[in-house]
Write a protein that holds these residues in place. Structure first.
Motif: not given
Length: 109
Positions: A48-51, A54-56, A92-100
């Motif tokens: 399971e990916r972080p929110a 979740s789409g990538q 658990g974070s998407c710091t570099r790119w908003g959805d990765g």
């Protein structure tokens, strides 16, 4: 009172770590953009990916200019060329790119 604060910090830290995902497999694609953005695809099941991701299905190198970012890229490129399996543990974070999801650890198998 201090035990309550420590307990709360431990609980919140556990929540952050619980949202990080992991995946093992073969690197199928490495993408590098002219602004330095690096993202990676693996085959194999990912938990399971972080929110925010979740789409990538791709992984992001958080800071490609840092020593750890260069090391991650080197390991992933080596694995890609050799078709060797790797394991990635996310932050658990998407710091570099908003959805990765940011890569926390890369393990060459």
């Amino acid at each position: 009172m201090s035990k309550l604060v420590i307990g709360l910090i431990v609980f919140l830290w556990g929540m952050l770590v619980a949202n990080a995902s992991s995946q093992s497999g073969i690197v199928t694609s490495i993408q590098v953009r002219d602004d330095g953005l690096h993202w990676i695809y693996l085959n194999g099941a990912r938990d399971e990916r972080p929110a925010c991701a979740s789409g990538q299905v791709y992984w992001m190198i958080k800071d490609e200019n840092s020593l750890y970012g260069k090391s991650q890229f080197s390991l992933l490129l080596t694995a890609y060329a050799a078709k060797s399996p790797v394991s990635i543990i996310g932050k658990g974070s998407c710091t570099r790119w908003g959805d990765g999801e940011d890569i926390g650890t890369v393990q060459l198998r």
